[in-house]
Scaffold this active site. Structure first.
Site, mmCIF file in Angstrom:
data_model
loop_
_atom_site.group_PDB
_atom_site.id
_atom_site.type_symbol
_atom_site.label_atom_id
_atom_site.label_comp_id
_atom_site.label_asym_id
_atom_site.label_seq_id
_atom_site.Cartn_x
_atom_site.Cartn_y
_atom_site.Cartn_z
ATOM 1 N N GLY A 293 0.812 -1.215 0.000
ATOM 2 C CA GLY A 293 0.000 0.000 0.000
ATOM 3 C C GLY A 293 0.842 1.259 0.000
ATOM 4 N N GLU B 14 1.597 1.792 -3.517
ATOM 5 C CA GLU B 14 0.337 2.162 -4.187
ATOM 6 C C GLU B 14 -0.009 3.635 -3.909
ATOM 7 O OE1 GLU B 14 -1.685 -1.479 -2.556
ATOM 8 O OE2 GLU B 14 -2.469 -1.517 -4.598
HETATM 9 C C1 LIG Z 1 -7.080 -3.578 2.517
HETATM 10 C C2 LIG Z 1 -5.884 -3.790 1.708
HETATM 11 C C3 LIG Z 1 -5.853 -3.013 0.505
HETATM 12 C C4 LIG Z 1 -4.807 -2.841 -0.235
HETATM 13 C C5 LIG Z 1 -3.682 -3.719 -0.417
HETATM 14 C C6 LIG Z 1 -2.506 -3.381 0.359
HETATM 15 C C7 LIG Z 1 -1.933 -4.374 1.013
HETATM 16 C C8 LIG Z 1 -0.682 -4.211 1.728
HETATM 17 O O1 LIG Z 1 -0.028 -3.189 1.747
HETATM 18 S S1 LIG Z 1 -0.170 -5.584 2.537
HETATM 19 C C9 LIG Z 1 1.346 -5.088 3.290
HETATM 20 C C10 LIG Z 1 2.439 -5.019 2.304
HETATM 21 N N1 LIG Z 1 3.680 -4.789 2.965
HETATM 22 C C11 LIG Z 1 4.502 -5.765 3.283
HETATM 23 O O2 LIG Z 1 4.291 -6.885 2.970
HETATM 24 C C12 LIG Z 1 5.713 -5.367 4.041
HETATM 25 C C13 LIG Z 1 5.865 -6.263 5.225
HETATM 26 N N2 LIG Z 1 7.039 -5.907 6.015
HETATM 27 C C14 LIG Z 1 8.269 -6.271 5.661
HETATM 28 O O3 LIG Z 1 8.532 -6.855 4.661
HETATM 29 C C15 LIG Z 1 9.350 -5.903 6.642
HETATM 30 O O4 LIG Z 1 8.785 -5.807 7.900
HETATM 31 C C16 LIG Z 1 10.070 -4.596 6.287
HETATM 32 C C17 LIG Z 1 10.887 -4.779 5.008
HETATM 33 C C18 LIG Z 1 9.076 -3.474 6.105
HETATM 34 C C19 LIG Z 1 11.019 -4.199 7.443
HETATM 35 O O5 LIG Z 1 11.887 -5.269 7.704
HETATM 36 P P1 LIG Z 1 12.829 -5.270 8.998
HETATM 37 O O6 LIG Z 1 13.529 -3.986 9.099
HETATM 38 O O7 LIG Z 1 13.616 -6.521 8.954
HETATM 39 O O8 LIG Z 1 11.854 -5.301 10.256
HETATM 40 P P2 LIG Z 1 10.787 -6.399 10.669
HETATM 41 O O9 LIG Z 1 10.383 -7.206 9.522
HETATM 42 O O10 LIG Z 1 11.285 -7.107 11.865
HETATM 43 O O11 LIG Z 1 9.544 -5.499 11.064
HETATM 44 C C20 LIG Z 1 9.575 -4.639 12.193
HETATM 45 C C21 LIG Z 1 8.231 -4.664 12.863
HETATM 46 O O12 LIG Z 1 7.290 -4.063 11.996
HETATM 47 C C22 LIG Z 1 6.167 -4.912 11.798
HETATM 48 N N3 LIG Z 1 5.657 -4.676 10.440
HETATM 49 C C23 LIG Z 1 6.361 -4.610 9.301
HETATM 50 N N4 LIG Z 1 5.559 -4.347 8.270
HETATM 51 C C24 LIG Z 1 4.307 -4.227 8.771
HETATM 52 C C25 LIG Z 1 3.051 -3.950 8.207
HETATM 53 N N5 LIG Z 1 2.890 -3.717 6.882
HETATM 54 N N6 LIG Z 1 1.981 -3.927 9.016
HETATM 55 C C26 LIG Z 1 2.109 -4.127 10.349
HETATM 56 N N7 LIG Z 1 3.281 -4.407 10.954
HETATM 57 C C27 LIG Z 1 4.373 -4.440 10.166
HETATM 58 C C28 LIG Z 1 6.748 -6.292 11.956
HETATM 59 O O13 LIG Z 1 5.752 -7.223 12.243
HETATM 60 C C29 LIG Z 1 7.726 -6.074 13.101
HETATM 61 O O14 LIG Z 1 7.010 -6.078 14.292
HETATM 62 P P3 LIG Z 1 6.968 -7.364 15.248
HETATM 63 O O15 LIG Z 1 8.376 -7.767 15.480
HETATM 64 O O16 LIG Z 1 6.249 -6.889 16.448
HETATM 65 O O17 LIG Z 1 6.210 -8.427 14.521
#
Ligand SMILES: CC/C=C\C/C=C/C(=O)SCCNC(=O)CCNC(=O)[C@H](O)C(C)(C)COP(=O)(O)OP(=O)(O)OC[C@H]1O[C@@H](n2cnc3c(N)ncnc32)[C@H](O)[C@@H]1OP(=O)(O)O
Length: 719
Positions: A100, A103
């Site tokens: 997103g 997007e």
């Molecule tokens: C209704 C829907 C309509 C439209 C479509 C849109 C859909 C989307 O956008 S889906 C989400 C797409 N995004 C992702 O897939 C990104 C996911 N995140 C990652 O790949 C990684 O976290 C990162 C590259 C952003 C960062 O990596 P890194 O630095 O190694 O940190 P961590 O992975 O350990 O993440 C830290 C911390 O943040 C939480 N987190 C990361 N991304 C999200 C997110 N999108 N939403 C909520 N939380 C997120 C992650 O869980 C970690 O927290 P915890 O350790 O507590 O789990």
């Protein structure tokens, strides 16, 4: 939240604020809607910049919101309002723009990225598609083939690639927000007619039908039953063939199916499970946030067989100096050549220089005297490993961590050979060690929290999903695998063929069925493990009591094939036949079928019809039941640990979440009932009897997986 300020007199600066990744939670979406409106209605403001706080643009939709009652303004109208604005909106992309987040940036009129930023639409990895217009805007911006590649794989691209593809307009090495503000000042007042991506026609593509047919076929093949990649292709096809508004309708329709699917739940569970295993804890109370890892600059690997070579490569690629020790000169020379080859190929793939000079080779164990950590990877033999551990204790400087790469042996026994058992842990890599993403960090009864923290941190640095597990035969992965393999052999005795069993497992989503996997890893390897367990008895394999060992049902089929010199791929004969040694194309072997018929006749076994359902239930439920025993024994801290091990190390299809998540999806009562049924039919297989924990969970009303911990705690307190 989103903060609003006016900068340089004429630019409205909107900063997304939701640490750690500025995910688009309801308050953030509301903040964007409000601040965009404010900027557009301010006559002083000529243009707008959107950025994220702490050097991170946006990690996408807030995944934690999925599966809850979502409130707040929806993403699609919010992005449309930005695109429709009559003042230029510039996205200043630092860190990441994912899902997103990208997007949102595609709804802006311009995109400026920092050179270190990464962009992508990874929704497919969460069982979704880019359904905030991403599947419709990206193909219009960069063309169908490139958009298909990004959307169906979810891969992240660098800023340089994004510029080349046309996703961003400018890349900067300097302050991105400053660059974006300067840019915004320059374009303020210019026409935006050519900047709204939704109005673009999709770039023409010759023979669109053939392209989509080809891509769909490839995607279906690699998806192994996952539905999101297929929906992604369908959505891009809509972008290529329909006007934007109808394409958006199609995007919405496809997303509706995915959003509530079990596969999306499984994939999102995996996302959080992968992160949860980093917050490890041991039964004695030691845990990740109170245990300090030691610095590791120099490491050693002892034994340069297949595993030792892969571990050497993985360590060197992490930036460590490595001393690779192998006592046999010929082996050492071969290993040196092999390791250099692996490093060179890896470097070429990544477009970097190979790090050959980080490794020094020696035949003498004395060479490891000043390293911080040693990983022993000699042959899987307790006497040999014991000898190595005694030598290491004498040679290494005080405080060196001694790790073993054993796949099943007793870490405590090895630790007892050293004066400092607190410095001993298992680091169980999976072959090939420089490729496979799993590491089991095995703590013994005397391993210090510091030693575990160091091994876990090193695993993370190597890019592995590292899971801390307790010490028992086979730890988590191999302990469960043993029963899976055994059930598969029993099914052959009862009338199945390798093709039937493998077919069922591959249809379920494993990249390879159990018999193809055995051929690949080598039937001699399995034989040696069984021999180590005292299960292989020479001359017994064809005798009358061949099917009972250690008081339990046993299938000597694998031993019989081994005795025939059928070791799998390496001898081009195993459960299948191969055109030449090393060939991976498995063909049915009539010899194996007659061999199975003769075997059944010899043992008075009558073949019966076995269907895919039974194969899955017998193989998977036996393994799952062992998973419950593992939780009960405290060997794994939670179901996520087991699931991460299976997804990353054993090819368990990620869209099915891992064995324990799968059990939860199927229903614990059903799993228990089936196990009872199979145990009744096979009373000589004690492990088919449902575990205590499974029974307790069912008796507690089959609570959801994230609450199993409470039942486990209660069970432990009753012991
Ligand atoms: C209704 C829907 C309509 C439209 C479509 C849109 C859909 C989307 O956008 S889906 C989400 C797409 N995004 C992702 O897939 C990104 C996911 N995140 C990652 O790949 C990684 O976290 C990162 C590259 C952003 C960062 O990596 P890194 O630095 O190694 O940190 P961590 O992975 O350990 O993440 C830290 C911390 O943040 C939480 N987190 C990361 N991304 C999200 C997110 N999108 N939403 C909520 N939380 C997120 C992650 O869980 C970690 O927290 P915890 O350790 O507590 O789990």
């Amino acid at each position: 939240m989103a903060q609003y300020t006016r900068v340089s007199g004429f630019v409205g600066l909107i900063t997304l604020q939701n640490p750690p990744v500025n995910a688009l939670s309801a308050p953030v979406r509301q903040g964007i809607v409000d601040t965009v409106q404010r900027a557009l209605s301010d006559p002083e403001v000529k243009s707008v910049v959107i950025c994220g706080q702490n050097g991170i643009f946006c990690g996408g939709a807030d995944i934690k919101e999925f599966g809850t009652d979502m409130f707040g303004p929806p993403l699609i109208p919010m992005i449309h309002a930005i695109e429709a604005a009559n003042k230029p909106v510039v996205a200043a992309i630092e860190g990441i723009a994912l899902g997103g987040g990208l997007e949102l940036a595609l709804g802006c009129h311009y995109r400026i990225a920092h050179s270190k930023a990464r962009l992508g639409l990874p929704e497919v990895t969460l069982g979704l598609l880019p359904a905030a217009g991403g599947s419709q805007r990206l193909p219009r911006l960069i063309g169908v083939p490139a958009a298909l590649n990004l959307i169906t794989t979810g891969r992240h691209v660098t800023a340089a690639e994004a510029l080349q593809l046309g996703i961003v307009d400018q890349v900067t090495d300097h302050n991105t927000v400053d660059a974006a503000v300067k840019f915004a000042l320059r374009v303020g007042g210019q026409s935006l007619d050519a900047r709204r991506i939704s109005t673009y026609p999709c770039p023409q593509q010759p023979d669109l039908d053939a392209l989509f047919e080809d891509v769909m076929q490839k995607v279906r093949q690699s998806a192994r039953g996952a539905i999101a990649p297929v929906a992604c292709v369908q959505a891009v096809r809509a972008a290529a063939t329909l006007p934007y508004t109808q394409g958006m309708e199609r995007e919405k329709e496809l997303m509706a199916t995915l959003f509530t699917s079990g596969q999306a739940r499984a994939l999102q569970y995996c996302f959080f499970a992968q992160r949860a295993v980093g917050r490890w804890k041991m039964p004695n109370g030691a845990r990740w946030d109170t245990s300090k890892p030691r610095p590791v600059h120099k490491a050693a690997v002892i034994g340069l067989g297949t595993m030792g070579r892969g571990i050497t490569v993985a360590l060197a690629q992490t930036g460590l100096s490595v001393i690779a020790v192998e006592s046999q000169e010929k082996q050492l020379m071969e290993a040196k050549q092999a390791v250099s080859g692996m490093l060179e190929r890896g470097a070429k793939r990544r477009g970097v220089a190979p790090v050959l000079d980080r490794i020094s080779y020696s035949q003498d164990i004395q060479a490891v005297a000043d390293v911080d950590l040693v990983i022993e990877a000699v042959f899987e033999d307790m006497a040999l490993k014991t000898k190595v551990f005694r030598q290491l204790s004498a040679v290494c400087k005080p405080g060196t961590l001694l790790c073993t790469n054993t796949s099943a042996l007793d870490v405590d026994q090895l630790a007892s050979e050293t004066p400092n058992p607190e410095l001993v842990v298992g680091m169980h890599f999976f072959a090939p060690a420089h490729v496979m993403k799993l590491l089991e960090v095995v703590y013994g009864s005397r391993s210090s929290p510091e030693a575990v923290a160091t091994a876990m941190q090193l695993g993370k640095k190597m890019g592995k999903a590292s899971v801390a597990v307790g010490n028992c035969r086979g730890f988590v992965g191999n302990r469960m695998l043993k029963l899976y393999l055994e059930q598969a052999s029993f099914l052959l005795e009862e009338g199945a063929t390798p093709e039937l069993v493998d077919g069922a497992l591959e249809e379920f989503g494993f990249p390879m069925g159990v018999f193809r996997m055995s051929d690949l890893s080598g039937l001699d390897v399995g034989w040696r493990i069984r021999k180590g367990e005292g299960l292989v008895e020479p001359g017994m394999a064809s005798g009358q009591s061949a099917r009972i060992r250690q008081g339990r049902r046993y299938s000597p089929l694998g031993d019989l094939l081994y005795e025939q010199g059928r070791f799998g791929l390496k001898t081009s004969r195993g459960w299948y036949q191969y055109d030449k040694p090393g060939s991976r194309v498995a063909r049915s072997d009539p010899w194996v079928h007659s061999f199975l018929e003769e075997y059944r006749a010899r043992h008075g076994l009558v073949a019966r019809n076995i269907d895919h359902q039974e194969v899955l239930e017998r193989c998977l439920y036996a393994m799952i039941n062992e998973g419950f025993h593992i939780l009960e024994d405290g060997i794994a801290a939670g179901p996520e640990d087991i699931d991460v091990i299976y997804v990353f190390g054993f090819g368990w299809p990620r869209h099915r979440g891992g064995p324990m998540f799968y059990a939860d999806m199927v229903g614990l009562a059903k799993v228990m009932e089936k196990l009872e049924h199979y145990h009744q039919a096979h009373p000589d297989v004690p492990y088919l009897q449902p575990s205590n924990l499974l029974r307790k969970l069912v008796a507690s009303g089959s609570p959801p997986i994230h609450t199993w911990g409470e039942v486990i705690k209660k069970l432990h307190s009753q012991l």
